[in-house]
Design an enzyme around this catalytic site. Structure first.
Site, PDB file in Angstrom:
ATOM      1  N   GLY A  57      32.745  26.347  37.059  1.00 27.12           N
ATOM      2  CA  GLY A  57      32.195  26.540  38.397  1.00 27.12           C
ATOM      3  C   GLY A  57      32.551  25.343  39.245  1.00 27.12           C
ATOM      4  CB  CYS A  88      34.460  23.468  32.798  1.00 30.87           C
ATOM      5  SG  CYS A  88      34.538  22.138  33.958  1.00 30.87           S
ATOM      6  CE1 TYR A  89      27.471  23.881  37.485  1.00 28.29           C
ATOM      7  CE2 TYR A  89      27.041  26.013  36.468  1.00 28.29           C
ATOM      8  CZ  TYR A  89      26.642  24.976  37.296  1.00 28.29           C
ATOM      9  OH  TYR A  89      25.419  25.032  37.911  1.00 28.29           O
ATOM     10  CG  HIS A 196      39.490  25.114  33.032  1.00 27.93           C
ATOM     11  ND1 HIS A 196      38.588  26.084  33.413  1.00 27.93           N
ATOM     12  CD2 HIS A 196      39.117  23.987  33.665  1.00 27.93           C
ATOM     13  CE1 HIS A 196      37.718  25.565  34.255  1.00 27.93           C
ATOM     14  NE2 HIS A 196      38.018  24.293  34.429  1.00 27.93           N
ATOM     15  CD  GLU A 198      39.830  29.081  32.065  1.00 26.55           C
ATOM     16  OE1 GLU A 198      39.778  28.506  30.963  1.00 26.55           O
ATOM     17  OE2 GLU A 198      39.033  28.834  32.998  1.00 26.55           O
ATOM     18  CB  VAL A 253      51.899  50.192  42.205  1.00 26.06           C
ATOM     19  CG1 VAL A 253      51.714  50.178  40.699  1.00 26.06           C
ATOM     20  CG2 VAL A 253      53.195  49.545  42.596  1.00 26.06           C
ATOM     21  CG  ASP A 254      47.305  49.754  43.611  1.00 24.75           C
ATOM     22  OD1 ASP A 254      48.009  49.339  42.671  1.00 24.75           O
ATOM     23  OD2 ASP A 254      46.814  49.025  44.479  1.00 24.75           O
ATOM     24  CB  SER A 255      47.933  56.012  45.668  1.00 25.00           C
ATOM     25  OG  SER A 255      49.272  55.979  46.101  1.00 25.00           O
ATOM     26  CE  LYS A 395      49.783  45.981  42.936  1.00 24.67           C
ATOM     27  NZ  LYS A 395      49.298  46.855  44.002  1.00 24.67           N
TER      28      LYS A 395
END
Ligand code: XMP
Length: 539
Positions: A57, A88-89, A196, A198, A253-255, A395
């Protein structure tokens, strides 16, 4: 019954990289859900997580209004029923919540750092990439360190330190917290890391997360195949045995992926409508028609509405008025075609996970809501329910899903294209003739970028037709024609973007081809502005 996969819960304390935790975890084959730190306990419980990660955070735990877990959530989280990893936080929340102490760091450390292993346990058990971890092993990590642990809660041990941080990784294998004491539940195991995992700069970060997932007992079987199975079941359950569904295909792409997925779930009860608004890129309509030919039970309905849109845009130069007119016309056209099909109970929307997460990140909750709702109001107006089959996906996952569902790679990797299309790239008044000029130039830009092998490295690349004429000379004749701007950007989420450093040779080829091949353009410029303060589109 709703099918639900094994879940890892990420409680978000507002770090800018919280989404990365979920993405890494999903890449490791486990479904991760992000919820804000102040989500109600029942909601957290309803996910029945097998493990919890407390995110980083931006605040110091001592800041006024710093995010804190409600007492009952703290008990549930740290009760020892399931493993918890505090980053971390998140580690400070864990330490503070279990009776340890946190203090502002005397020396801050941000960015690249080295940690040294004190004990090959917990998060440090397999931190070395070349065999069993030795005490004293050094490992590069990405550190972000304003507060620090002063004293550990009972049962915890320090397993790594860094130059400026005595407790860079901590570990407890034993039970903790009141809920465990009350229920006698099995031990979870708690890990805390100041750095971190990630972030890719932490060399063994993904391995560390993987080991944590193993500690939680995940079967690591979340994949696109599983997602499709579950999504199909969910769509069938939502839509019921007789419900009908409409999908507005945009060619994006999405639709396209959403339509392919709903098609798999309910086949003949899905109707897809593609609105050709006359503001599309070159050959776009044909590409969409080809992509869905033979793929849908019901033939794709194509609304040939270019003239209608252009009539609405006549004389309009203000970008927001353009958007409003296009939005209103879209709804009208869509509504008309939907009625012709006999209406429907549901509308498909291609909402993605980043639009859904109620993030407490620095961007703030409002900034995570899309600013460009092109068809906002459509479901309400048409009194339809909404099917959002992609709302759990990022995405890049949508792209993977598209490939999994058999959509062509070229379509799945297409750059985003704004709903109002070329209307916001033809600056000034939008006419068919100006759209035609831009369409040709844009096709050359894309063609050359694809040939140079750079298309996938860019978030977007396109042309903008400027309302500016300049003098040129062609053969022996003076010309007085349009200027065109080339825009190419790199971005992860369109919230910020850098102008792309395209090679000069490529820019030269693009410029030569456009000036030679497109009648109406005699000058090409390259846009070297980043977002912010510029935006990606010019309007
Ligand atoms: P800006 O120009 O705001 O764009 O930096 C951010 C992203 O959104 C796209 N964009 C739109 N998309 N309707 C849309 O569906 C719109 O009115 C619109 N305006 C911009 C833009 O292409 C970029 O990806």
């Amino acid at each position: 019954m709703m099918i639900k996969h094994e879940t890892l819960l990420v409680l978000d304390f507002g770090s800018q990289v919280t989404q990365l935790i979920a993405r890494r975890v999903r890449e490791l084959g486990v479904f991760a859900e992000i919820l804000p730190y102040d989500a109600p306990l029942e909601l957290l419980r309803s996910h029945a997580p097998k493990g919890i990660i407390l995110s980083g955070g931006p605040s110091s735990i001592y800041d006024e209004g710093a995010p804190r877990l409600a007492p009952e959530v703290l008990d549930w989280c740290l009760g020892g029923e399931r493993p918890v990893l505090g980053i971390c936080y998140g580690m400070f929340v864990m330490v503070d919540g279990l009776g340890g102490k946190v203090r502002p760091a005397t020396e801050r450390e941000f960015g690249h750092a080295m940690i040294t292993v004190d004990q090959a346990k917990g998060p440090m058990a397999e931190i070395a990439s070349d065999g069993p971890t030795q005490v004293g092993h050094q490992e590069p990590v990405w550190m972000s360190h304003g507060d620090e642990v002063e004293s550990l809660p009972p049962g915890f041990e320090t397993v790594a330190h860094s130059r400026s941080c005595a407790h860079a990784a901590i570990y407890s294998g034993s039970k903790a917290g009141s809920e465990t004491r009350a229920t006698g539940a099995a031990s979870g195991g708690m890990w805390g890391v100041q750095f971190h995992p990630e972030v890719t700069h932490t060399r063994r970060g993904t391995a560390l997360l993987g080991q944590f997932l193993d500690l939680c007992g995940f079967s690591r079987d979340w994949s696109m195949g599983v997602f499709v199975e579950e999504a199909v079941a969910r769509i069938r359950e939502q839509v019921g045995d007789t419900g009908t569904v409409l999908c507005g295909l945009s060619g994006g792409v999405d639709s396209s992926v959403a339509a392919a997925l709903v098609e798999r779930a309910i086949g003949e009860r899905l109707h897809c409508i593609f609105v050709d608004n006359g503001l599309l890129r070159k050959a776009e309509r044909q590409q969409v028609e080809a992509m869905f030919a033979g793929r849908l039970h019901n033939p794709l309905v194509v609304a040939d509405a270019g003239a209608q849109f252009l009539a609405q845009l006549a004389g309009v130069t203000d970008p927001e008025v353009k958007r409003k007119r296009i939005g209103a016309t879209f709804i009208e056209v869509f509504d008309e075609h939907a009625h012709a099909l006999g209406g429907a109970d549901f509308l498909v929307q291609g909402t993605l996970y980043p639009d859904v997460i109620e993030s407490v990140s620095a961007r703030g909750p409002s900034a995570t809501i899309k600013t460009h709702h092109n068809v906002g109001g459509l479901p309400e107006r048409m009194k339809m329910g909404v099917v959002e089959p992609l709302r759990e996906l990022f995405k890049d996952e949508v792209r993977k899903l598209g490939v999994h569902l058999g959509l062509p790679e070229a379509m799945v990797w297409r750059h985003p294209f704004p709903g109002p299309g070329l209307a916001v790239r033809v600056l000034g008044e939008v006419t068919e003739a100006r759209c035609a000029v831009l369409r040709e130039a844009d096709a050359i830009i894309i063609d050359e970028v694809v040939k140079a092998g750079l298309y996938r490295d860019l978030w977007q690349v396109f042309g903008v037709l400027l309302p500016v004429q300049s003098v040129g000379v062609m053969g022996d004749a003076r010309t007085y024609e349009n200027a065109l701007a080339v825009r190419a950007v790199q971005s992860v989420d369109a919230m910020t973007a850098d102008w792309a450093h395209l090679p000069y040779e490529l820019l030269g080829t693009i410029s030569n081809r456009i000036i030679n091949e497109v009648r109406g353009i005699n000058r090409v410029c390259y846009d070297i502005s980043s977002k912010p303060p510029a935006t990606i589109e010019w309007e």
